[in-house]
Design an enzyme around this catalytic site. Structure first.
Site, short mmCIF file in Angstrom:
data_model
loop_
_atom_site.label_atom_id
_atom_site.label_comp_id
_atom_site.label_asym_id
_atom_site.label_seq_id
_atom_site.Cartn_x
_atom_site.Cartn_y
_atom_site.Cartn_z
N CYS A 51 -2.35 8.86 2.61
CA CYS A 51 -2.13 8.42 1.24
C CYS A 51 -3.37 8.66 0.37
O CYS A 51 -3.26 8.72 -0.84
CB CYS A 51 -1.75 6.95 1.22
SG CYS A 51 -2.82 5.96 2.26
N GLU A 54 3.73 13.62 -4.34
CA GLU A 54 3.02 13.43 -3.08
C GLU A 54 3.74 14.23 -2.00
O GLU A 54 4.83 13.86 -1.58
CB GLU A 54 2.98 11.95 -2.69
CG GLU A 54 2.23 11.74 -1.41
CD GLU A 54 2.19 10.29 -0.98
OE1 GLU A 54 3.25 9.65 -0.91
OE2 GLU A 54 1.08 9.79 -0.68
N GLU A 64 0.89 -1.17 0.00
CA GLU A 64 0.00 0.00 0.00
C GLU A 64 0.91 1.21 0.00
O GLU A 64 1.59 1.47 0.99
CB GLU A 64 -0.90 0.02 1.24
CG GLU A 64 -1.87 -1.14 1.36
CD GLU A 64 -3.05 -1.06 0.42
OE1 GLU A 64 -3.13 -0.11 -0.40
OE2 GLU A 64 -3.90 -1.96 0.48
P1 NAP Z 1 8.43 4.77 4.50
O1 NAP Z 1 9.64 5.56 4.71
O2 NAP Z 1 8.31 4.02 3.25
O3 NAP Z 1 8.33 3.81 5.76
C1 NAP Z 1 7.27 2.93 5.97
C2 NAP Z 1 7.71 1.81 6.88
O4 NAP Z 1 8.73 1.05 6.24
C3 NAP Z 1 8.33 2.29 8.20
O5 NAP Z 1 7.97 1.40 9.22
C4 NAP Z 1 9.81 2.23 7.90
O6 NAP Z 1 10.61 2.11 9.04
C5 NAP Z 1 9.89 0.98 7.06
N1 NAP Z 1 11.07 0.91 6.21
C6 NAP Z 1 11.84 1.91 5.74
N2 NAP Z 1 12.85 1.44 5.01
C7 NAP Z 1 12.73 0.09 5.01
C8 NAP Z 1 13.48 -0.98 4.41
N3 NAP Z 1 14.55 -0.74 3.65
N4 NAP Z 1 13.08 -2.24 4.61
C9 NAP Z 1 11.99 -2.50 5.35
N5 NAP Z 1 11.25 -1.54 5.94
C10 NAP Z 1 11.60 -0.26 5.76
O7 NAP Z 1 7.13 5.65 4.59
P2 NAP Z 1 6.74 6.70 5.70
O8 NAP Z 1 7.65 7.85 5.49
O9 NAP Z 1 6.69 6.07 7.03
O10 NAP Z 1 5.22 6.99 5.35
C11 NAP Z 1 4.81 7.88 4.35
C12 NAP Z 1 4.47 7.17 3.05
O11 NAP Z 1 3.57 6.08 3.25
C13 NAP Z 1 3.77 8.05 2.07
O12 NAP Z 1 4.37 7.95 0.81
C14 NAP Z 1 2.34 7.51 2.00
O13 NAP Z 1 1.63 7.73 0.83
C15 NAP Z 1 2.53 6.09 2.26
N6 NAP Z 1 1.31 5.49 2.80
C16 NAP Z 1 0.53 4.70 2.00
C17 NAP Z 1 -0.64 4.15 2.49
C18 NAP Z 1 -1.51 3.27 1.66
O14 NAP Z 1 -2.31 2.54 2.21
N7 NAP Z 1 -1.40 3.24 0.36
C19 NAP Z 1 -1.01 4.38 3.79
C20 NAP Z 1 -0.21 5.18 4.58
C21 NAP Z 1 0.96 5.72 4.07
P3 NAP Z 1 11.22 3.44 9.73
O15 NAP Z 1 10.16 3.94 10.60
O16 NAP Z 1 12.41 3.00 10.48
O17 NAP Z 1 11.56 4.40 8.63
#
Ligand code: NAP
Ligand code: MG
Length: 454
Positions: free
Chosen positions: A263, A356, A229
Site C-alpha cells: 500500500c 492502485e 488501513e
Molecule cells: P481486500 O480484498 O480488501 O481484503 C482484505 C481482507 O478483508 C481479507 O482478509 C479479506 O478476506 C477480507 N474481506 C473481504 N471482504 C470482506 C467483507 N465483506 N467483510 C469483511 N472482511 C472482508 O484486500 P486485499 O485484496 O486482500 O489486499 C489488497 C489491498 O489492501 C490493496 O488495496 C492495498 O492497498 C490494501 N492494503 C492497505 C494497507 C494499509 O496499511 N493501508 C496495507 C496492506 C494492504 P478474503 O481473504 O477472504 O478476501
C-alpha cells in the site's frame, strides 16, 4: 467442511490445505473470546507484560521457520520475510511495555478527586490482507492484547500459514487459548461476523478501500470502533536539485519491493521537467538490475505476484499499445511472474497514473515547479505515503507539509517503523497504527469522580 488450498505463487505447487472457519464456528470463537475477557483483564500488568515478552521470544526462536513459511505461501523474498517475522517480535516487545504504563490522569476538581482509566474495549477483530500477513496482523494484535483486549484474527484466505503458526507460538508462550484466536476463512464469512456480531467491539481492517467502506458502513450500525488501513497511489517526487543518482537507484525499490503489492509503493514518480531525461536515463539500468526470481534465494530482490487472478488484474493495465518505457526481467514458466515495468502515460488522468495497480508497474510524469508537484501528488483520493527527493531543506519541509499523506520520507523511501505512527489521509484510511499512541486506539477513557464531601 470447506477448505482452502494454499498455492506457492513461485511454483504453482500445492503447499497445504487449510480448513475454513464457518459462521457458526466464528460465533463460537467470539463467545469464547468474550468469556476470556475478565480473566485476561485481571492478569497483573507485569504478568501481562511478561507474557507478551515470552510471545516475542517464541516468535524470535521460530523466526527462520516463519520466514520460510511466508516464502512458500506468499512468494516474499527470504530477506523480506525475515524482516516481517522480526517485525512481529519487535512489536510484541515494544507493546509489552504498555500494560505497566496504561496510566490515567488525576484532574483537579472541587469537592473530591477526579481520575481517568484506560479501559480495554473488549473483543477486537483484526482483518488482514494477503500482502503483508505477519506485520499487519501484529500491528493489530500486539497493542490490542497489551491493552487488555481479547483478539480474533482473520488472515487473508490466500495467506493463512504464518498466522496459524503465530497462534501456536502464542500458546507455547502461555497466552491463554481464548485470548488470541486465529480464524482462517473468508472475508465474507468470518470478517463479516466481526462487523455484525455485537460482542466484537472493534474491527481493525487493512485491505482495499472498496471493502474498507463496507466495513465502516457495517460498523456504523453498532457504532463499533473501527481502524482502516486502505489503499495508496503514492508519489515519489524528484526535484532537479536532488541527488539524481541516488533517487534513480532507489526508486525501483520504493515501488517494486514485494512485487509492488504494498500500500506504500511509490507507484507514481513525479520528476521535475528539467531533470526528466537524465532521471530516466539513470532509472533504466536500475530497473533492469532488479533481481527477480526464486524468492527463497538470498540474492533475490523481487518474487512473484500472489495469485494467477491478481496477475491477470495487473496485466490488464498493459493492453497493446500501453506506454511502456522499459522493463526488467522475470522468470518464465510456472509461477505468477511479472517483470518490473516503467510506463510513461500521456496525461495524469490515465488509469496507470490514478489507480492502485498493486503490482510492479510504476508511472512516471514530469512536473514544473513545487506547486505543480504538490498539486499532482494530491490529485487523488488516496493519501497514504510518499517520498520527496531534494537537496533543499526548506523545500523538503514545504513539500512535506503540502502533500496530503500520512507517511512521508525525504531522500528515503522508508514508510514503516513500529515506533512511529502509520496511517492514511483521505480514502487511504481512518485512525493510526503503530507508534507510542497505538494502545489508545484499543482503550476507552473512563472518567470517575469521587465525592470527598459525603
Ligand atoms: P481486500 O480484498 O480488501 O481484503 C482484505 C481482507 O478483508 C481479507 O482478509 C479479506 O478476506 C477480507 N474481506 C473481504 N471482504 C470482506 C467483507 N465483506 N467483510 C469483511 N472482511 C472482508 O484486500 P486485499 O485484496 O486482500 O489486499 C489488497 C489491498 O489492501 C490493496 O488495496 C492495498 O492497498 C490494501 N492494503 C492497505 C494497507 C494499509 O496499511 N493501508 C496495507 C496492506 C494492504 P478474503 O481473504 O477472504 O478476501
Ligand atoms: Mg480482495
Amino acid at each position: 467442511m470447506s477448505t482452502f488450498t494454499v498455492i506457492n505463487p513461485a511454483t504453482e505447487e500445492v503447499v497445504q490445505t487449510v480448513p475454513l472457519t464457518s459462521a457458526e464456528e466464528t460465533d463460537a470463537a467470539i463467545a469464547r473470546a468474550r468469556a476470556a475477557l475478565p480473566s485476561w483483564r485481571a492478569v497483573a500488568p507485569g504478568d501481562r507484560a511478561r507474557l507478551l515478552r515470552r510471545f516475542a521470544d517464541a516468535v524470535d526462536a521460530d523466526l527462520e521457520n516463519l520466514a520460510r513459511l511466508e516464502v512458500v505461501n506468499s512468494g516474499h523474498t527470504i530477506g523480506n520475510a525475515r524482516w516481517e517475522a522480526g517485525n512481529v517480535r519487535d512489536l510484541l516487545n515494544y507493546y509489552s511495555a504498555a500494560p505497566e504504563r496504561l496510566v490515567g490522569k488525576q484532574i483537579p476538581v472541587q469537592g473530591g478527586v477526579n481520575i481517568t482509566f484506560q479501559e480495554p474495549l473488549g473483543v477486537v477483530g483484526v482483518i488482514v490482507p494477503w500482502n503483508f500477513p505477519m506485520p499487519i496482523a501484529a500491528w493489530g494484535f500486539a497493542p490490542a492484547l497489551a491493552a487488555g483486549n481479547t483478539v480474533l484474527l482473520k488472515p487473508a484466505e490466500l495467506t493463512p500459514l504464518t498466522a496459524i503458526r503465530i497462534a501456536e507460538l502464542a500458546r507455547e508462550a502461555g497466552i491463554p487459548e481464548d485470548v488470541f484466536q486465529v480464524l482462517p476463512g473468508k472475508g465474507s464469512v468470518v470478517g463479516q461476523r466481526f462487523v455484525t456480531h455485537p460482542a466484537v467491539r472493534k474491527v481493525v481492517f487493512t485491505g482495499s478501500t472498496e471493502v474498507g467502506k463496507q466495513i465502516m458502513a457495517g460498523c456504523a450500525a453498532q457504532v463499533k470502533r473501527v481502524t482502516l488501513e486502505l489503499g495508496g497511489k503514492n508519489a515519489n517526487i524528484v526535484f532537479a536539485d536532488a541527488d539524481l543518482e541516488k533517487a534513480a537507484a532507489t526508486a525501483p525499490y520504493g515501488v517494486f519491493d514485494n512485487a509492488g503489492q504494498d500500500c506504500c509503493a511509490r507507484s507514481r514518480i513525479l520528476v521535475e521537467a528539467s531533470a526528466y531525461d537524465r532521471f530516466m536515463e539513470l532509472l533504466e539500468p536500475a530497473v533492469r538490475g532488479v533481481v527477480v526470481g526464486d524468492p527463497g534465494a538470498e540474492a533475490t530482490e523481487m518474487g512473484p505476484l500472489i495469485s494467477a487472478g491478481h496477475r491477470e488484474k495487473v496485466t490488464g493495465y498493459l493492453p497493446d499499445g500501453a506506454p511502456v518505457a522499459f522493463r526488467g526481467s522475470a522468470p518464465r514458466g510456472s509461477g505468477f511472474w511479472f517483470p518490473p515495468t516503467v510506463v510513461t502515460p500521456a496525461s495524469a488522468g490515465d488509469p496507470l497514473f490514478t489507480e492502485e495497480i498493486f503490482g510492479p508497474i510504476v508511472a512516471v510524469l514530469p512536473f514544473t515547479g513545487e506547486a505543480d508537484a504538490v498539486a499532482m501528488a494530491n490529485d487523488t483520493e488516496y493519501g497514504l505515503s510518499g517520498s520527496i527527493w531534494t537537496s533543499d531543506l526548506g523545500r523538503a519541509l514545504r513539500v512535506s507539509r503540502g502533500v496530503e499523506a500520512g507517511n512521508l520520507s525525504v531522500n528515503s523511501h522508508a514508510s514503516v517503523r513500529y515506533w512511529t505512527p502509520f496511517g492514511g489521509f483521505k480514502q487511504s484510511g481512518l485512525g493510526r497504527e503503530l507508534g507510542p499512541d497505538a494502545v489508545d486506539a484499543f482503550t476507552e477513557t473512563k472518567n470517575v469522580f469521587l465525592n470527598a464531601e459525603l
